[in-house]
Write a protein that holds these residues in place. Structure first.
Motif, PDB file in Angstrom:
ATOM      1  N   PRO A 287     -53.364 -22.483  29.122  1.00 55.61           N
ATOM      2  CA  PRO A 287     -52.976 -21.553  30.184  1.00 55.61           C
ATOM      3  C   PRO A 287     -53.472 -22.033  31.541  1.00 55.61           C
ATOM      4  O   PRO A 287     -54.454 -22.776  31.631  1.00 55.61           O
ATOM      5  CB  PRO A 287     -53.683 -20.258  29.784  1.00 55.61           C
ATOM      6  N   THR A 288     -52.783 -21.622  32.584  1.00 54.45           N
ATOM      7  CA  THR A 288     -53.224 -21.898  33.948  1.00 54.45           C
ATOM      8  C   THR A 288     -53.668 -20.587  34.566  1.00 54.45           C
ATOM      9  O   THR A 288     -52.946 -19.586  34.529  1.00 54.45           O
ATOM     10  CB  THR A 288     -52.095 -22.509  34.785  1.00 54.45           C
ATOM     11  N   LEU A 289     -54.879 -20.577  35.140  1.00 55.85           N
ATOM     12  CA  LEU A 289     -55.458 -19.380  35.738  1.00 55.85           C
ATOM     13  C   LEU A 289     -55.665 -19.613  37.232  1.00 55.85           C
ATOM     14  O   LEU A 289     -56.368 -20.542  37.637  1.00 55.85           O
ATOM     15  CB  LEU A 289     -56.782 -19.046  35.065  1.00 55.85           C
ATOM     16  N   ARG A 290     -55.029 -18.748  38.033  1.00 54.27           N
ATOM     17  CA  ARG A 290     -55.135 -18.865  39.491  1.00 54.27           C
ATOM     18  C   ARG A 290     -55.630 -17.551  40.065  1.00 54.27           C
ATOM     19  O   ARG A 290     -55.314 -16.476  39.568  1.00 54.27           O
ATOM     20  CB  ARG A 290     -53.770 -19.209  40.094  1.00 54.27           C
ATOM     21  N   ILE A 359     -64.694 -27.730  40.420  1.00 53.70           N
ATOM     22  CA  ILE A 359     -64.131 -27.098  39.222  1.00 53.70           C
ATOM     23  C   ILE A 359     -62.699 -27.559  39.000  1.00 53.70           C
ATOM     24  O   ILE A 359     -62.299 -27.874  37.866  1.00 53.70           O
ATOM     25  CB  ILE A 359     -64.193 -25.557  39.350  1.00 53.70           C
ATOM     26  N   SER A 360     -61.910 -27.614  40.069  1.00 53.10           N
ATOM     27  CA  SER A 360     -60.515 -28.038  39.946  1.00 53.10           C
ATOM     28  C   SER A 360     -60.423 -29.462  39.413  1.00 53.10           C
ATOM     29  O   SER A 360     -59.558 -29.774  38.585  1.00 53.10           O
ATOM     30  CB  SER A 360     -59.811 -27.941  41.300  1.00 53.10           C
ATOM     31  N   TYR A 361     -61.324 -30.308  39.889  1.00 55.39           N
ATOM     32  CA  TYR A 361     -61.325 -31.693  39.402  1.00 55.39           C
ATOM     33  C   TYR A 361     -61.627 -31.733  37.908  1.00 55.39           C
ATOM     34  O   TYR A 361     -60.934 -32.412  37.137  1.00 55.39           O
ATOM     35  CB  TYR A 361     -62.353 -32.520  40.169  1.00 55.39           C
ATOM     36  N   ASP A 362     -62.654 -30.986  37.491  1.00 54.31           N
ATOM     37  CA  ASP A 362     -63.011 -30.969  36.070  1.00 54.31           C
ATOM     38  C   ASP A 362     -61.871 -30.393  35.227  1.00 54.31           C
ATOM     39  O   ASP A 362     -61.568 -30.912  34.144  1.00 54.31           O
ATOM     40  CB  ASP A 362     -64.281 -30.144  35.858  1.00 54.31           C
ATOM     41  N   GLN A 363     -61.259 -29.316  35.703  1.00 58.39           N
ATOM     42  CA  GLN A 363     -60.162 -28.696  34.963  1.00 58.39           C
ATOM     43  C   GLN A 363     -58.960 -29.637  34.856  1.00 58.39           C
ATOM     44  O   GLN A 363     -58.253 -29.656  33.845  1.00 58.39           O
ATOM     45  CB  GLN A 363     -59.733 -27.386  35.633  1.00 58.39           C
ATOM     46  N   LEU A 419     -46.289 -38.799  31.018  1.00 61.80           N
ATOM     47  CA  LEU A 419     -47.628 -39.050  30.488  1.00 61.80           C
ATOM     48  C   LEU A 419     -48.606 -39.088  31.652  1.00 61.80           C
ATOM     49  O   LEU A 419     -48.467 -39.913  32.570  1.00 61.80           O
ATOM     50  CB  LEU A 419     -47.656 -40.379  29.740  1.00 61.80           C
ATOM     51  N   VAL A 420     -49.587 -38.199  31.663  1.00 66.79           N
ATOM     52  CA  VAL A 420     -50.564 -38.135  32.745  1.00 66.79           C
ATOM     53  C   VAL A 420     -51.603 -39.242  32.567  1.00 66.79           C
ATOM     54  O   VAL A 420     -52.246 -39.351  31.523  1.00 66.79           O
ATOM     55  CB  VAL A 420     -51.261 -36.760  32.787  1.00 66.79           C
ATOM     56  N   THR A 421     -51.757 -40.066  33.594  1.00 58.94           N
ATOM     57  CA  THR A 421     -52.692 -41.190  33.535  1.00 58.94           C
ATOM     58  C   THR A 421     -53.905 -41.008  34.438  1.00 58.94           C
ATOM     59  O   THR A 421     -54.913 -41.679  34.269  1.00 58.94           O
ATOM     60  CB  THR A 421     -51.977 -42.489  33.931  1.00 58.94           C
ATOM     61  N   ASN A 422     -53.804 -40.090  35.401  1.00 56.57           N
ATOM     62  CA  ASN A 422     -54.917 -39.888  36.332  1.00 56.57           C
ATOM     63  C   ASN A 422     -54.859 -38.467  36.865  1.00 56.57           C
ATOM     64  O   ASN A 422     -53.777 -37.894  37.043  1.00 56.57           O
ATOM     65  CB  ASN A 422     -54.846 -40.877  37.496  1.00 56.57           C
ATOM     66  N   ALA A 423     -56.025 -37.882  37.097  1.00 53.05           N
ATOM     67  CA  ALA A 423     -56.084 -36.505  37.577  1.00 53.05           C
ATOM     68  C   ALA A 423     -56.994 -36.415  38.788  1.00 53.05           C
ATOM     69  O   ALA A 423     -58.151 -36.851  38.751  1.00 53.05           O
ATOM     70  CB  ALA A 423     -56.585 -35.578  36.466  1.00 53.05           C
TER      71      ALA A 423
END
Length: 438
Positions: A287-290, A359-363, A419-423
């Motif tokens: 889920p995404t929580l905003r 937090i956003s980076y960790d998530q 495919l996600v390779t970097n966040a």
């Protein structure tokens, strides 16, 4: 006549602007994007907080110059600012030909029609909206006004109490949007979770979701502005059975301290919200929580602010926006004692946003290695990389994007697997997943 539109504020205001444009787009008038060529300019304003008012006034003055220097013959101001300050604005801004309040929208076709000598305009809201955003995404405004009466908020003063749109009317509008190629439907209101209470005597959001879920053509259905105390088990369990409804929970908390929530006239407690978030994460895999916060509300002590910091750490919101408290006249908080100095507000805001950045980076790291379904929306001119949104990002410009490479040409408005390779804290990067050939 060539008519230009400027729509300010939230996406709920954008829907009103699209209805106005649809009313005027009857074959006799042309909606133009360049204000220099417009013979009439209509500005749909926001009046929620001071910064929005300032933007509205600045925009009106900017557009007024086209009356002096360009083709513009008529300047019209509508929306929240016109609703709240019409009499004062008429005195202070004679360059505007008409200030039209929200209460006058049922007569909008008559008022504007008389200005452009057109008595054939359709009634506002009865005509086909002229979609102004990307053609694959559209908002569906399911209610007008708000009955929550938070002590800081002027929305009930401007737009009145919550009035839900009849379900049958919403389903018909949704069908028309799907027939026009809309693939992502976004349900909006000041409080979507209160939908139906005034009209049907019960929360009816899940009934509406079930109805629009059956409409062929929609790929994603998203809900914005969900008040935490009204997200009940029936709604959550219902959402788990509707695959088109993305698990995106936009929950405007406004604070993370119980005393401050009571001062704001917000229902529910910090403990209840923690339990709600825990339940959401039990039911949905990703889920995404905003949320949104107000910093520096009257009487916000250091302890109260630290409680909000602790609450934020405990929840780990995927997305979080915050702004400093803006006193709004005629609201209960306007005369509340214990005003916080501006420098303290700004310092606390900076501290909160710095925490959320981490937090956003960790998530975001949880998406690395995952394959996400992405709605392709644009392409970078220099790099050729595509840009789009996964289900974890709303289309209102607040959330991040996903940038990815592909070896093929992809039409905008289509869904692909990436495919996600970097966040990064807000954006993701990846590469299109190519289907294996047999």
């Amino acid at each position: 006549m060539k008519i230009g539109f400027v729509s300010l504020g939230c996406c709920k205001n954008l829907v009103d602007s699209e209805k106005m444009m649809g009313m005027l787009n009857n074959g006799r008038h042309e909606i133009v994007h360049d204000a220099k060529t417009a013979e009439m300019i209509i500005i749909n304003t926001c009046g929620f907080i001071n910064s929005a008012k300032e933007e509205a006034i600045s925009t009106i003055l900017e557009m007024a110059r086209y009356k002096q220097e360009g083709n513009c013959k008529k300047l019209v101001v509508t929306g929240c600012l016109a609703q709240r300050y019409k009499a004062d604005l008429e005195k202070e801004m004679p360059e505007v030909d008409a200030f039209i309040s929200i209460a006058e929208y049922p007569r909008l076709h008559e008022i504007i029609g008389s200005m452009i000598e057109d008595d054939q305009l359709q009634v506002f809201g009865k005509c086909e909206r002229l979609l102004s955003s990307k053609p694959w995404t559209a908002y569906l405004k399911i209610a007008e006004g708000c009955s929550n009466h938070c002590t800081y908020c002027a929305i009930p003063l401007i737009r009145g109490d919550n009035v839900s749109v009849p379900l049958e009317q919403l389903v018909e509008e949704a069908k028309r949007l799907a027939a026009r190629g809309v693939k992502e439907l976004v349900l909006i209101a000041q409080d979507t979770t209160k939908y139906g209470v005034d009209r049907y005597g019960k929360r009816s959001l899940i009934d509406l979701l079930k109805a629009v879920h059956e409409i062929e053509g929609f790929h994603w259905i998203r809900i914005l502005y969900m008040y935490p105390d009204e997200i009940d088990e029936e709604l959550l369990m219902g959402m788990t059975k509707l695959p088109k409804v993305v698990p995106y929970f936009d929950i405007p908390m406004q604070h993370g301290d119980d005393h401050m929530l009571r001062l704001m006239n917000r229902r529910g407690s910090v403990a209840e919200v923690k339990a709600l978030v825990e339940r959401i994460r039990e039911l949905f895999a990703f889920p995404t929580l905003r949320t949104t916060y107000i910093v520096g509300f009257p009487q916000e002590s250091e302890d109260a602010f630290e409680n909000m910091i602790d609450f934020t750490k405990a929840i780990c919101w995927d997305r979080m926006g915050a702004f400093t408290y803006s006193p709004e006249e005629d609201t209960p908080a306007y005369t509340m004692e214990g005003a916080i100095p501006e420098e303290v507000k700004e310092q606390r805001l900076a501290q909160l946003m710095e925490l959320q950045e981490r937090i956003s980076y960790d998530q975001s790291q949880r998406w690395v290695g995952q394959v996400l379904e992405v709605l392709v929306e644009s392409q970078e001119g220099l790099t050729g990389r595509y840009r789009g949104r996964a289900a974890n990002s709303a289309p209102d410009g607040v959330d991040g994007m996903i940038t990815f490479t592909s070896e093929r040409e992809i039409p905008f408005g289509t869904f692909v697997e990436v495919l996600v390779t970097n966040a990064l804290p807000h954006d993701l990067q990846g590469v299109e997943k190519v289907a294996e050939r047999v």
